[in-house]
Write an enzyme that holds these catalytic residues in place. Structure first.
Site, PDB file in Angstrom:
ATOM      1  CG  ASP A  11      -1.408   1.337   1.679  1.00  0.00           C
ATOM      2  OD1 ASP A  11      -2.748   1.639   0.354  1.00  0.00           O
ATOM      3  OD2 ASP A  11      -1.234   1.603   2.941  1.00  0.00           O
ATOM      4  CG  ASP A  13      -1.563   7.938   0.178  1.00  0.00           C
ATOM      5  OD1 ASP A  13      -2.132   7.522  -0.594  1.00  0.00           O
ATOM      6  OD2 ASP A  13      -0.724   8.118   0.160  1.00  0.00           O
TER       7      ASP A  13
HETATM    8  C1  XBP Z   1      -5.347   5.926   0.399  1.00  0.00           C
HETATM    9  C2  XBP Z   1      -5.999   6.872   0.012  1.00  0.00           C
HETATM   10  C3  XBP Z   1      -6.476   7.803  -1.411  1.00  0.00           C
HETATM   11  C4  XBP Z   1      -5.972   9.143  -0.481  1.00  0.00           C
HETATM   12  C5  XBP Z   1      -5.654  10.576  -1.211  1.00  0.00           C
HETATM   13  O1  XBP Z   1      -4.786   5.230  -0.761  1.00  0.00           O
HETATM   14  O2  XBP Z   1      -7.300   6.532   0.155  1.00  0.00           O
HETATM   15  O3  XBP Z   1      -7.594   7.954  -1.889  1.00  0.00           O
HETATM   16  O4  XBP Z   1      -6.289   9.570   0.844  1.00  0.00           O
HETATM   17  O5  XBP Z   1      -5.493  10.425  -2.717  1.00  0.00           O
HETATM   18  P1  XBP Z   1      -4.217   3.627  -0.119  1.00  0.00           P
HETATM   19  P2  XBP Z   1      -6.554  10.810  -4.365  1.00  0.00           P
HETATM   20  O6  XBP Z   1      -4.183   3.873   1.280  1.00  0.00           O
HETATM   21  O7  XBP Z   1      -5.080   3.021  -0.330  1.00  0.00           O
HETATM   22  O8  XBP Z   1      -2.254   4.437  -1.136  1.00  0.00           O
HETATM   23  O9  XBP Z   1      -6.936  12.089  -3.759  1.00  0.00           O
HETATM   24  O10 XBP Z   1      -5.385  10.331  -5.085  1.00  0.00           O
HETATM   25  O11 XBP Z   1      -7.235   9.218  -3.564  1.00  0.00           O
HETATM   26 MG    MG Z   2      -2.875   2.751   2.965  1.00  0.00          MG
END
Ligand code: XBP
Ligand code: MG
Length: 261
Positions: A11, A13
Site C-alpha cells: 500500500d 498512503d
Molecule cells: C489512501 C487513499 C487515497 C488518498 C488520497 O490510499 O484512500 O484516496 O487518501 O489520494 P492507499 P487520492 O492507503 O490505498 O494508498 O486523492 O489520489 O485518492
Molecule cells: Mg493506506
C-alpha cells in the site's frame, strides 16, 4: 518444504509514507481555496473523512455528510473531478518540496528486497501521478522500475476495502495470494488485502492506531531500523523475539508460519 515468498505488495498512503495529514489533507485545502470554496478539512474532520478511500469519493462523502448546505453544480462529477485534478497538482508539488519522507524502515526494506531479487508491486487507492511523485522524490527517478506493477486509483472499478486493486496487481504479476505478502496501514486497506486472501503486515499511524487489525499476521508501530527498533503491537512474539526491524528474513519466517488467508 517451506513455501517461499515470491512478492511483496505495498500500500502507499500511510504505509510507505505518512501522507494523509500533512500531504493529501493540505492539498485538498489548497484546491478548495483556489476554487474559492470555504471548505476547510481540519485534522480532526479529515480523520472522519478517511473512512472513504479515494479523493473524489471522499469529497462527495464530505458534501453528503458534512456540508449538506452546499448547492452542488448540476455536473457534480465534473466539478469534483476538476477539484481532484487541482488537489493532485498541489499534492505532487508538496511531495516535490520533499515535505513527506518515507516512514522508518521502508527504504531499507525496499532496497533489501531489490538486492535479493524479491518481486515487488504496489496496490493503492491514490492516483498513479501521486505514486510516481512520492517514489521519485524519495528514492530517485528509477525507483518506479523497482515495482513490477503500480496498481493505482481508478484502474479498478471498486476501491479499497474492495479486493479489486490487490486482485488486479496479482493478476498482472501472475501470482497467487499464497505467494505474496501485503503491507497496509488501515482498516480499509486490510479489508481489501484479506478479501484478496493475502496475509498482511500492518504498520499503524496516528489516524489508524485504533483500527481493527485482528486479521493481520503482525501489527507494528513502524517497520523499524536497526538503531530504531519497531514496537510489536500484535503478533507471534516468539517469531519477532530479539528482532529490531522488519526485514526479508522476518517476513519469510512469518509467511512460512502462517497459513494462507
Ligand atoms: C489512501 C487513499 C487515497 C488518498 C488520497 O490510499 O484512500 O484516496 O487518501 O489520494 P492507499 P487520492 O492507503 O490505498 O494508498 O486523492 O489520489 O485518492
Ligand atoms: Mg493506506
Amino acid at each position: 518444504m517451506q513455501k517461499t515468498l515470491q512478492a511483496l505488495l505495498f500500500d502507499v498512503d500511510g504505509t510507505l509514507a505518512d501522507t494523509e495529514r500533512d500531504g493529501h489533507r493540505v492539498a485538498f485545502n489548497l484546491a478548495f481555496a483556489e476554487a474559492g470554496l470555504d471548505w476547510n478539512w481540519s485534522i480532526e474532520l479529515y480523520g472522519k473523512l478517511l473512512v472513504v478511500t479515494g479523493g473524489k469519493e471522499r469529497m462527495k462523502y464530505y458534501l453528503e455528510h458534512f456540508n449538506t448546505h452546499f448547492i452542488c453544480p448540476t455536473d457534480i462529477d465534473d466539478f469534483i473531478a476538476e477539484l481532484h485534478r487541482s488537489k493532485t497538482m498541489h499534492y505532487t508539488a508538496l511531495l516535490a518540496e520533499g515535505r513527506i519522507p518515507l516512514r522508518p524502515g521502508v527504504e531499507r526494506l525496499l532496497r533489501e528486497a531489490r538486492e535479493k531479487g524479491m518481486r515487488m508491486g504496489i496496490a493503492t487507492t491514490t492516483t498513479p501521478a501521486n505514486v510516481q511523485a512520492l517514489l521519485s522524490q524519495t528514492l530517485g527517478v528509477d525507483s518506479e522500475s523497482w515495482f513490477e506493477v503500480i496498481a493505482a486509483g481508478d484502474v479498478v472499478p471498486a476501491k479499497k476495502p474492495a479486493a479489486d486493486i490487490y486482485l488486479w496487481a496479482m493478476d498482472k504479476m501472475g501470482l497467487r495470494a499464497e505467494q505474496c505478502m501485503a503491507f497496509e496501514d488501515s482498516e480499509n486497506g486490510i479489508k481489501s488485502s484479506v478479501a484478496a486472501n493475502l496475509r498482511t503486515i500492518i504498520t499503524v499511524n496516528d489516524y489508524t492506531c485504533e483500527h481493527d487489525f485482528s486479521s493481520a499476521i503482525l501489527v507494528l508501530d513502524n517497520m523499524g531500523e536497526p538503531e530504531q527498533p519497531f514496537t510489536v503491537l500484535q503478533g507471534d512474539q516468539e517469531i519477532v523475539n530479539h528482532v529490531a526491524c522488519l526485514d526479508l528474513d522476518l517476513i519469510q519466517r512469518l509467511a512460512n508460519s502462517s497459513s494462507p488467508v
